[in-house]
Design an enzyme around this catalytic site. Structure first.
Site, PDB file in Angstrom:
ATOM      1  N   SER A  61       0.794  -1.238   0.000  1.00 23.17           N
ATOM      2  CA  SER A  61       0.000   0.000   0.000  1.00 23.17           C
ATOM      3  C   SER A  61       0.818   1.275   0.000  1.00 23.17           C
ATOM      4  CB  SER A  61      -0.937   0.017   1.196  1.00 23.17           C
ATOM      5  OG  SER A  61      -2.043  -0.791   0.910  1.00 23.17           O
ATOM      6  N   LYS A  64       0.346   3.325  -2.920  1.00 22.35           N
ATOM      7  CA  LYS A  64      -0.839   4.187  -3.061  1.00 22.35           C
ATOM      8  C   LYS A  64      -0.435   5.663  -3.063  1.00 22.35           C
ATOM      9  CE  LYS A  64      -3.943   0.812  -0.889  1.00 22.35           C
ATOM     10  NZ  LYS A  64      -4.608   0.406   0.363  1.00 22.35           N
ATOM     11  N   TYR A 188      -4.066  -2.780 -10.103  1.00 25.70           N
ATOM     12  CA  TYR A 188      -3.886  -2.513  -8.665  1.00 25.70           C
ATOM     13  C   TYR A 188      -3.023  -3.597  -7.996  1.00 25.70           C
ATOM     14  CZ  TYR A 188      -5.103  -2.265  -3.710  1.00 25.70           C
ATOM     15  OH  TYR A 188      -5.041  -2.227  -2.336  1.00 25.70           O
ATOM     16  N   TYR A 236      -4.535   3.666   8.154  1.00 28.44           N
ATOM     17  CA  TYR A 236      -5.909   3.152   8.314  1.00 28.44           C
ATOM     18  C   TYR A 236      -6.455   3.499   9.691  1.00 28.44           C
ATOM     19  CZ  TYR A 236      -3.840   0.568   4.486  1.00 28.44           C
ATOM     20  OH  TYR A 236      -3.174   0.238   3.347  1.00 28.44           O
ATOM     21  N   VAL A 254       1.035  -3.718   3.858  1.00 27.30           N
ATOM     22  CA  VAL A 254       0.954  -5.009   4.548  1.00 27.30           C
ATOM     23  C   VAL A 254       2.187  -5.895   4.320  1.00 27.30           C
ATOM     24  CG1 VAL A 254      -1.559  -5.189   4.836  1.00 27.30           C
ATOM     25  CG2 VAL A 254      -0.498  -6.029   2.739  1.00 27.30           C
TER      26      VAL A 254
END
Ligand code: GLU
Length: 300
Positions: A61, A64, A188, A236, A254
């Site tokens: 991530s 991102k 993705y 998060y 992760v």
């Protein structure tokens, strides 16, 4: 700085609890959790590291952030009509808010938001074109052409990524996905499967930190916004805890990586694959806290 990083690495290596690797992606589940690397790029251009700083790991991530930089470059502020800028207070793959908020993800760092960002980058092109853009940007920002996509990790996630598929189809049902969901998802998953070392990741963060000599890929105003979202949403439902303990904009993955930005001062990359309950690196968060305490780099 060398002494600080060495003593953090020594302290981490002594710990008993390393957390647990991401279990839902088989290729990541099998990584040895007892690994640690840390790298810091300073404003004077020096790169200082300790531990396994040259070992590639799955950045997941953290990509991102780079996809957001690329998408903002491509579609500009129009992106914000499709994705919000508020923390979600929910897990990274949560479907709950998406249903309540009619298919507009809370922010670009939860999975649903990142799938929309990737879709904006795809915009009618072949997935390999969008991937080449993200990979090219990351290579440019880190000044390293050896960064690659791990196809085995991408395939592993493709097989087990039922939740991300649910998110993509749900977005499609609300008209917030332009491409075929399978194409967006494939892009993705491949984007998430990019591998980097902490040395490369710290180098890539220099443009966000506004360090001298960093490639000019983003305006200062836009970098401030990308960093603000890292602070409020980058971990998060553990974002509040990260801000409380570390006090720096940070993005986790992760795979156990963390990119943290000390604006105008440093770009920091940390890796340890064992995760805490929020899906953020357990030892990585501890190390970021130790570094912030030792340097007083907290923005607060
Ligand atoms: N590829 C992962 C997923 O979509 C990324 C999640 C993360 O790194 O937090 O589940």
């Amino acid at each position: 700085m060398e002494e600080i990083l060495k003593s953090i690495a020594a302290e981490i290596v002594r710990q008993d609890d390393w957390g647990k690797t991401a279990q839902y992606i088989p290729e990541l589940a099998s990584v040895d959790p007892q690994q640690f690397g840390i790298s810091v790029c300073l404003a004077d251009g020096r790169l200082i590291s300790a531990g396994a700083a040259t070992k590639p790991f799955s950045v997941q991530s953290i990509t991102k952030v780079f996809a957001l930089v690329a998408a903002l470059g491509r579609v500009g502020d129009q992106l914000w009509s499709r994705v919000g800028r508020e923390p979600s207070g929910n897990s990274f793959d949560s479907v709950v808010l998406l249903e309540r908020e009619l298919g507009r993800p809370r922010n670009p760092y939860v999975n649903a938001g990142a799938i929309v960002t990737t879709d904006a980058l795809l915009s009618g092109r072949e997935p390999k074109m969008a991937l080449a853009e993200i990979l090219g940007l990351i290579r440019h920002m880190s000044e390293s052409d050896s960064i690659y996509i791990n196809e085995t990790v991408a395939a592993s996630e493709q097989e087990t990524g039922a939740r991300n598929k649910a998110l993509a189809y749900y977005l499609k049902s609300h008209g917030n996905l332009n491409s075929d969901p399978e194409l967006t998802l494939g892009t993705y998953f491949h984007q998430c499967a990019i591998e980097m070392t902490t040395d490369q990741l710290a180098m890539a963060g220099r443009s966000l930190a506004g360090l001298k000599g960093a490639p000019k890929v983003i305006s200062r105003q836009r970098a401030r916004r990308v960093n603000a979202l890292m602070m409020t949403c980058g971990h998060y439902d553990g974002s509040g805890d990260f801000a409380f303990r570390v006090g720096l904009p940070g993005k986790s993955g992760v795979g156990g990586g963390i990119l943290a930005i000390a604006p105008n001062v440093a770009s920091i990359a940390i890796w340890s694959p064992g995760l805490n309950l929020y899906g953020n690196s357990h030892a990585g968060t501890r190390a970021a806290e130790m570094l912030s305490n030792a340097t007083k780099w907290s923005v607060f």
